[in-house]
Motif scaffolding. Structure first.
Motif, PDB file in Angstrom:
ATOM      1  N   LEU A   1       0.831  -1.197   0.000  1.00 44.64           N
ATOM      2  CA  LEU A   1       0.000   0.000   0.000  1.00 44.64           C
ATOM      3  C   LEU A   1       0.864   1.243   0.000  1.00 44.64           C
ATOM      4  CD1 LEU A   1      -2.667  -1.008   2.653  1.00 44.64           C
ATOM      5  CD2 LEU A   1      -2.815  -1.182   0.167  1.00 44.64           C
ATOM      6  N   GLY A   2       0.335   2.300  -0.592  1.00 42.97           N
ATOM      7  CA  GLY A   2       1.035   3.574  -0.612  1.00 42.97           C
ATOM      8  C   GLY A   2       0.061   4.702  -0.854  1.00 42.97           C
ATOM      9  N   ARG A   3       0.615   5.890  -0.991  1.00 51.09           N
ATOM     10  CA  ARG A   3      -0.204   7.077  -1.159  1.00 51.09           C
ATOM     11  C   ARG A   3       0.187   7.773  -2.450  1.00 51.09           C
ATOM     12  NH1 ARG A   3       0.411  12.677   1.080  1.00 51.09           N
ATOM     13  NH2 ARG A   3       2.536  11.953   1.286  1.00 51.09           N
ATOM     14  N   ALA A   4      -0.799   8.358  -3.094  1.00 50.29           N
ATOM     15  CA  ALA A   4      -0.563   9.192  -4.272  1.00 50.29           C
ATOM     16  C   ALA A   4      -1.348  10.481  -4.090  1.00 50.29           C
ATOM     17  CB  ALA A   4      -1.021   8.470  -5.538  1.00 50.29           C
ATOM     18  N   VAL A   5      -0.814  11.566  -4.635  1.00 45.66           N
ATOM     19  CA  VAL A   5      -1.482  12.862  -4.569  1.00 45.66           C
ATOM     20  C   VAL A   5      -1.863  13.258  -5.992  1.00 45.66           C
ATOM     21  CG1 VAL A   5      -1.273  15.291  -3.916  1.00 45.66           C
ATOM     22  CG2 VAL A   5      -0.175  13.523  -2.522  1.00 45.66           C
ATOM     23  N   VAL A   6      -3.114  13.634  -6.180  1.00 46.83           N
ATOM     24  CA  VAL A   6      -3.615  14.032  -7.495  1.00 46.83           C
ATOM     25  C   VAL A   6      -3.069  15.400  -7.855  1.00 46.83           C
ATOM     26  CG1 VAL A   6      -5.701  14.581  -8.819  1.00 46.83           C
ATOM     27  CG2 VAL A   6      -5.717  12.678  -7.176  1.00 46.83           C
TER      28      VAL A   6
ATOM     29  N   VAL B   1       0.622   0.003 -15.702  1.00 44.34           N
ATOM     30  CA  VAL B   1      -0.449   0.198 -14.713  1.00 44.34           C
ATOM     31  C   VAL B   1       0.177  -0.125 -13.359  1.00 44.34           C
ATOM     32  CG1 VAL B   1      -2.749  -0.473 -13.970  1.00 44.34           C
ATOM     33  CG2 VAL B   1      -2.202  -0.393 -16.420  1.00 44.34           C
ATOM     34  N   LEU B   2       0.525   0.913 -12.609  1.00 36.90           N
ATOM     35  CA  LEU B   2       1.343   0.761 -11.404  1.00 36.90           C
ATOM     36  C   LEU B   2       0.558   0.317 -10.181  1.00 36.90           C
ATOM     37  CD1 LEU B   2       3.476   4.003 -11.791  1.00 36.90           C
ATOM     38  CD2 LEU B   2       3.974   1.699 -12.655  1.00 36.90           C
ATOM     39  N   GLY B   3      -0.710   0.698 -10.092  1.00 36.62           N
ATOM     40  CA  GLY B   3      -1.484   0.354  -8.906  1.00 36.62           C
ATOM     41  C   GLY B   3      -2.942   0.721  -9.061  1.00 36.62           C
ATOM     42  N   VAL B   4      -3.750   0.206  -8.145  1.00 36.35           N
ATOM     43  CA  VAL B   4      -5.197   0.435  -8.131  1.00 36.35           C
ATOM     44  C   VAL B   4      -5.535   1.343  -6.956  1.00 36.35           C
ATOM     45  CG1 VAL B   4      -7.452  -0.675  -7.845  1.00 36.35           C
ATOM     46  CG2 VAL B   4      -5.670  -1.785  -9.218  1.00 36.35           C
ATOM     47  N   VAL B   5      -6.313   2.392  -7.223  1.00 40.66           N
ATOM     48  CA  VAL B   5      -6.748   3.313  -6.172  1.00 40.66           C
ATOM     49  C   VAL B   5      -7.818   2.607  -5.334  1.00 40.66           C
ATOM     50  CG1 VAL B   5      -7.884   5.512  -5.680  1.00 40.66           C
ATOM     51  CG2 VAL B   5      -6.217   5.342  -7.568  1.00 40.66           C
ATOM     52  N   LEU B   6      -7.603   2.593  -4.024  1.00 41.30           N
ATOM     53  CA  LEU B   6      -8.566   1.968  -3.119  1.00 41.30           C
ATOM     54  C   LEU B   6      -9.581   2.959  -2.563  1.00 41.30           C
ATOM     55  CD1 LEU B   6      -6.137  -0.356  -1.136  1.00 41.30           C
ATOM     56  CD2 LEU B   6      -7.583  -0.939  -3.106  1.00 41.30           C
ATOM     57  N   VAL B   7      -9.094   4.155  -2.192  1.00 39.98           N
ATOM     58  CA  VAL B   7      -9.978   5.139  -1.569  1.00 39.98           C
ATOM     59  C   VAL B   7      -9.296   6.507  -1.575  1.00 39.98           C
ATOM     60  CG1 VAL B   7      -9.130   4.740   0.792  1.00 39.98           C
ATOM     61  CG2 VAL B   7     -11.477   5.503   0.447  1.00 39.98           C
TER      62      VAL B   7
ATOM     63  N   GLY C   1      -1.738  -3.773  -7.764  1.00 43.69           N
ATOM     64  CA  GLY C   1      -3.080  -4.344  -7.713  1.00 43.69           C
ATOM     65  C   GLY C   1      -3.580  -4.744  -9.096  1.00 43.69           C
ATOM     66  N   ARG C   2      -4.672  -5.451  -9.146  1.00 44.43           N
ATOM     67  CA  ARG C   2      -5.225  -5.932 -10.417  1.00 44.43           C
ATOM     68  C   ARG C   2      -6.279  -4.970 -10.951  1.00 44.43           C
ATOM     69  NH1 ARG C   2      -5.418 -12.350 -10.289  1.00 44.43           N
ATOM     70  NH2 ARG C   2      -3.504 -12.640  -9.113  1.00 44.43           N
ATOM     71  N   PRO C   3      -6.000  -4.375 -12.103  1.00 42.77           N
ATOM     72  CA  PRO C   3      -6.988  -3.449 -12.679  1.00 42.77           C
ATOM     73  C   PRO C   3      -8.210  -4.185 -13.213  1.00 42.77           C
ATOM     74  CG  PRO C   3      -5.026  -3.605 -14.070  1.00 42.77           C
ATOM     75  CD  PRO C   3      -4.788  -4.461 -12.875  1.00 42.77           C
ATOM     76  N   ARG C   4      -9.348  -3.511 -13.157  1.00 45.30           N
ATOM     77  CA  ARG C   4     -10.602  -3.998 -13.747  1.00 45.30           C
ATOM     78  C   ARG C   4     -11.344  -2.803 -14.311  1.00 45.30           C
ATOM     79  NH1 ARG C   4     -11.395  -6.463  -8.568  1.00 45.30           N
ATOM     80  NH2 ARG C   4     -13.140  -5.078  -8.313  1.00 45.30           N
ATOM     81  N   PRO C   5     -12.134  -3.008 -15.339  1.00 46.11           N
ATOM     82  CA  PRO C   5     -12.891  -1.887 -15.905  1.00 46.11           C
ATOM     83  C   PRO C   5     -13.685  -1.138 -14.838  1.00 46.11           C
ATOM     84  CG  PRO C   5     -13.021  -3.759 -17.355  1.00 46.11           C
ATOM     85  CD  PRO C   5     -12.346  -4.245 -16.099  1.00 46.11           C
ATOM     86  N   GLY C   6     -13.608   0.181 -14.905  1.00 46.67           N
ATOM     87  CA  GLY C   6     -14.315   1.044 -13.970  1.00 46.67           C
ATOM     88  C   GLY C   6     -13.474   1.504 -12.796  1.00 46.67           C
ATOM     89  N   LEU C   7     -12.400   0.779 -12.466  1.00 48.12           N
ATOM     90  CA  LEU C   7     -11.562   1.161 -11.334  1.00 48.12           C
ATOM     91  C   LEU C   7     -10.633   2.312 -11.711  1.00 48.12           C
ATOM     92  CD1 LEU C   7     -10.427  -2.274  -9.842  1.00 48.12           C
ATOM     93  CD2 LEU C   7     -12.274  -0.773  -9.072  1.00 48.12           C
ATOM     94  N   LEU C   8     -10.218   3.072 -10.701  1.00 45.33           N
ATOM     95  CA  LEU C   8      -9.206   4.096 -10.889  1.00 45.33           C
ATOM     96  C   LEU C   8      -7.841   3.459 -10.666  1.00 45.33           C
ATOM     97  CD1 LEU C   8     -10.786   7.092  -8.972  1.00 45.33           C
ATOM     98  CD2 LEU C   8     -10.877   6.589 -11.409  1.00 45.33           C
ATOM     99  N   VAL C   9      -6.879   3.827 -11.521  1.00 46.30           N
ATOM    100  CA  VAL C   9      -5.538   3.258 -11.443  1.00 46.30           C
ATOM    101  C   VAL C   9      -4.489   4.359 -11.576  1.00 46.30           C
ATOM    102  CG1 VAL C   9      -6.152   0.956 -12.282  1.00 46.30           C
ATOM    103  CG2 VAL C   9      -5.579   2.741 -13.934  1.00 46.30           C
ATOM    104  N   VAL C  10      -3.303   4.075 -11.059  1.00 47.91           N
ATOM    105  CA  VAL C  10      -2.148   4.942 -11.240  1.00 47.91           C
ATOM    106  C   VAL C  10      -1.355   4.363 -12.407  1.00 47.91           C
ATOM    107  CG1 VAL C  10      -0.057   5.848 -10.172  1.00 47.91           C
ATOM    108  CG2 VAL C  10      -2.112   5.521  -8.791  1.00 47.91           C
ATOM    109  N   VAL C  11      -1.037   5.209 -13.392  1.00 46.70           N
ATOM    110  CA  VAL C  11      -0.396   4.729 -14.624  1.00 46.70           C
ATOM    111  C   VAL C  11       0.832   5.566 -14.960  1.00 46.70           C
ATOM    112  CG1 VAL C  11      -2.599   3.902 -15.523  1.00 46.70           C
ATOM    113  CG2 VAL C  11      -1.782   6.170 -16.191  1.00 46.70           C
ATOM    114  N   GLN C  12       1.678   5.016 -15.837  1.00 48.23           N
ATOM    115  CA  GLN C  12       2.881   5.721 -16.284  1.00 48.23           C
ATOM    116  C   GLN C  12       3.071   5.540 -17.779  1.00 48.23           C
ATOM    117  OE1 GLN C  12       5.691   7.496 -14.438  1.00 48.23           O
ATOM    118  NE2 GLN C  12       5.542   8.144 -16.552  1.00 48.23           N
ATOM    119  N   TRP C  13       2.839   6.622 -18.548  1.00 46.31           N
ATOM    120  CA  TRP C  13       3.201   6.627 -19.961  1.00 46.31           C
ATOM    121  C   TRP C  13       4.644   7.088 -20.063  1.00 46.31           C
ATOM    122  CZ3 TRP C  13      -2.102   8.175 -19.553  1.00 46.31           C
ATOM    123  CH2 TRP C  13      -2.981   7.428 -20.328  1.00 46.31           C
TER     124      TRP C  13
END
Length: 103
Positions: free
Chosen positions: A6-11, A86-92, A32-44
């Motif tokens: 777990l970690g933190r990200a700032v928008v 796709v680096l991670g899935v936003v939980l909350v 985490g495992r991405p699924r349609p509709g979820l928010l994710v942290v990504v890196q282009w």
């Protein structure tokens, strides 16, 4: 190598408005495992790490989208992402706890 746990990200920015606002703090499950509709942290490549919504996955990779069509980058402009991008899935959203209505 992907971070685990777990970690933190700032928008930063406005691409996920109205769902997320600049300065929101998020709890993220790295790897985490991405699924349609979820928010994710990504890196282009060549762009800052960002938060996007998973649209779908096809043979080319993960298609992610922004909630604000007037701001930011998504797969419609930059193409699909590999699983490694796709680096991670936003939980909350951690902060702010509540939002004031502006209407």
């Amino acid at each position: 190598m992907r971070p685990l746990g777990l970690g933190r990200a700032v928008v930063r920015g406005r691409s996920m408005e109205p769902t997320l606002l600049d300065g929101d703090h998020l709890l993220v499950r790295w790897g985490g495992r991405p699924r349609p509709g979820l928010l994710v942290v990504v890196q282009w490549p060549g762009l800052p790490v960002s938060v996007k919504r998973v649209g779908h996955r096809d043979d080319d990779g993960w298609w992610v989208e922004r909630d604000n069509p007037r701001e930011g980058t998504d797969s419609w402009s930059a193409g699909p992402l590999t699983t490694e991008q796709v680096l991670g899935v936003v939980l909350v959203r951690l902060w702010p706890l509540r939002r004031r209505r502006t209407n």
